[in-house]
Design a protein around this motif. Structure first.
Motif, PDB file in Angstrom:
ATOM      1  N   LEU A  11      -6.085 -12.219   8.759  1.00 14.56           N
ATOM      2  CA  LEU A  11      -7.451 -12.093   8.236  1.00 14.56           C
ATOM      3  C   LEU A  11      -7.863 -10.628   8.181  1.00 14.56           C
ATOM      4  N   LEU A  12      -7.502  -9.881   9.207  1.00 16.48           N
ATOM      5  CA  LEU A  12      -7.821  -8.456   9.231  1.00 16.48           C
ATOM      6  C   LEU A  12      -7.058  -7.709   8.149  1.00 16.48           C
ATOM      7  N   PHE A  13      -5.771  -8.026   7.992  1.00 12.56           N
ATOM      8  CA  PHE A  13      -4.959  -7.365   6.963  1.00 12.56           C
ATOM      9  C   PHE A  13      -5.514  -7.636   5.571  1.00 12.56           C
ATOM     10  N   ARG A  14      -5.920  -8.878   5.325  1.00 10.98           N
ATOM     11  CA  ARG A  14      -6.418  -9.232   3.995  1.00 10.98           C
ATOM     12  C   ARG A  14      -7.709  -8.475   3.688  1.00 10.98           C
ATOM     13  N   GLU A  15      -8.507  -8.240   4.714  1.00 10.58           N
ATOM     14  CA  GLU A  15      -9.728  -7.462   4.508  1.00 10.58           C
ATOM     15  C   GLU A  15      -9.393  -6.004   4.211  1.00 10.58           C
ATOM     16  N   ILE A  16      -8.440  -5.465   4.981  1.00  6.66           N
ATOM     17  CA  ILE A  16      -8.044  -4.069   4.770  1.00  6.66           C
ATOM     18  C   ILE A  16      -7.446  -3.864   3.382  1.00  6.66           C
ATOM     19  N   LEU A  17      -6.648  -4.857   2.916  1.00  6.29           N
ATOM     20  CA  LEU A  17      -5.896  -4.710   1.671  1.00  6.29           C
ATOM     21  C   LEU A  17      -6.583  -5.346   0.472  1.00  6.29           C
ATOM     22  N   SER A  18      -7.837  -5.751   0.627  1.00  6.32           N
ATOM     23  CA  SER A  18      -8.511  -6.531  -0.425  1.00  6.32           C
ATOM     24  C   SER A  18      -8.620  -5.780  -1.753  1.00  6.32           C
ATOM     25  N   LYS A  19      -8.670  -4.452  -1.705  1.00  5.15           N
ATOM     26  CA  LYS A  19      -8.810  -3.668  -2.941  1.00  5.15           C
ATOM     27  C   LYS A  19      -7.475  -3.104  -3.417  1.00  5.15           C
ATOM     28  N   SER A  20      -6.393  -3.474  -2.748  1.00  4.06           N
ATOM     29  CA  SER A  20      -5.083  -2.925  -3.099  1.00  4.06           C
ATOM     30  C   SER A  20      -4.256  -3.984  -3.804  1.00  4.06           C
ATOM     31  N   PHE A  21      -3.034  -3.604  -4.163  1.00 10.17           N
ATOM     32  CA  PHE A  21      -2.147  -4.517  -4.877  1.00 10.17           C
ATOM     33  C   PHE A  21      -0.857  -4.736  -4.094  1.00 10.17           C
ATOM     34  N   TYR A  22      -1.016  -5.062  -2.812  1.00 11.73           N
ATOM     35  CA  TYR A  22       0.103  -5.457  -1.974  1.00 11.73           C
ATOM     36  C   TYR A  22       0.198  -6.977  -1.967  1.00 11.73           C
ATOM     37  N   PRO A  23       1.353  -7.541  -1.533  1.00 12.32           N
ATOM     38  CA  PRO A  23       1.463  -9.004  -1.449  1.00 12.32           C
ATOM     39  C   PRO A  23       0.321  -9.582  -0.616  1.00 12.32           C
ATOM     40  N   VAL A  24      -0.170 -10.738  -1.041  1.00  9.93           N
ATOM     41  CA  VAL A  24      -1.281 -11.393  -0.353  1.00  9.93           C
ATOM     42  C   VAL A  24      -0.714 -12.259   0.767  1.00  9.93           C
ATOM     43  N   LEU A  25      -1.101 -11.961   1.999  1.00  9.46           N
ATOM     44  CA  LEU A  25      -0.588 -12.669   3.177  1.00  9.46           C
ATOM     45  C   LEU A  25      -1.348 -13.975   3.381  1.00  9.46           C
TER      46      LEU A  25
END
Length: 299
Positions: A11-25
């Motif tokens: 949940l924390l990673f998805r928040e950190i990466l929400s504006k990026s284009f990395y794989p969605v965990l």
């Protein structure tokens, strides 16, 4: 508790990466013996979890059969392709299409595609994906409430993220996180888990049925008698074969086959020795035939 910890990380990673284009965990799935209800050594349990990866917006995953191995149907590459988002872009008014906008405009206004960081060529790289996840875990631990009382120690691993959590009461919990790409709506994943091959290319992902196996054991537990001995049989057999040429997976496969052929009512505690005999006789027949069929896809 282990699954809750991983889900907190994700949940924390998805928040950190929400504006990026990395794989969605996606939420972690507990797999392996600890989540199936048994372990070869109860005092040395490793909690293994599979984290499904989904492509970010503007990307797609395509599995590509690896024809260089002896069993090609079991190993794949995951090709990452850019897909047109022009129609969605007009609706959302935010994302630029990776395919149809100039590179300069993309660099100026949008985070780059993860193809340049987590891929080798156009194929998703297990080693790079693992290092990326390890860095996220190390950087994010201090944000979680558990960090106030527990200690995190990263462990060396190349195709999975391994770490231990030392709790306040000195209990140590070992956790291994693997990554997978789901095949359609099935329980089959292309997984980062280590294969038996001497050399495994970093872009190779092996076909895994570990999620289906967990579901099988859960279904068995729901339908088995309260004093069923099937897990104890599996645990004991795996202790017996330690140091021999028989792997844990071979013994688990034998027991799964027998659980579908011997009625669950005949796995009660009083049948313990009979079922152990069945397991050894089944294994003996496999040796004589020089074949043990995979539980899900046969020979």
């Amino acid at each position: 508790a282990v699954k809750n910890l991983l889900d907190s990380f994700i949940l924390l990673f998805r928040e950190i990466l929400s504006k990026s284009f990395y794989p969605v965990l996606q939420p972690a799935i507990g797999v392996g013996s600890a989540f199936e209800g048994w372990s070869p050594r109860e005092e040395d349990i490793i909690y293994r979890l599979l984290v499904p990866l989904q492509p970010p917006h503007g990307h797609a995953f395509h599995r590509v059969l690896d024809t260089t191995q002896a069993m090609p149907a079991r190993n794949f590459g995951i090709r990452v392709e850019l897909v047109c988002t022009c129609t969605n872009e007009q609706l959302a008014g935010e994302m630029l299409c990776f395919l149809h906008h100039p590179e300069e405009e993309l660099r100026r206004n949008q985070d780059p595609s993860f193809i340049g960081t987590l891929c080798t060529g156009s194929y998703l790289d297990v080693l790079k994906t693992t290092r990326w996840f390890q860095q996220l875990v190390k950087a994010s631990w201090v944000v979680l409430p558990q960090s106030a009382t527990d200690r995190l120690t990263m462990l060396p691993s190349s195709r999975s993220c391994k770490f231990q959590v030392t709790e306040r009461n000195k209990k140590i919990v070992f956790i291994e996180v693997m990554f997978g790409v789901q095949q359609g709506d099935s329980d089959i994943f292309l997984s980062s888990e280590t294969t038996e091959a001497i050399f495994t290319p970093s872009t190779m992902w092996s076909e895994s049925y570990s999620v289906a196996e967990v579901k099988f054991f859960r279904a068995t537990a729901r339908n088995a008698p309260e004093d069923s001995c099937h897990l104890r049989c599996l645990q004991l057999c795996n202790r017996i074969v330690v140091g021999t040429g028989f792997s844990t997976y071979i013994m688990k496969t034998v027991v799964m086959h027998l659980l579908t052929t011997v009625p669950l009512s005949r796995w009660r505690r009083k049948h313990f020795l009979l079922r152990l005999l069945d397991i050894m006789q089944y294994l003996c027949c496999c040796l004589e035939e020089k074949r043990l069929n995979h539980f899900f896809f046969g020979n």
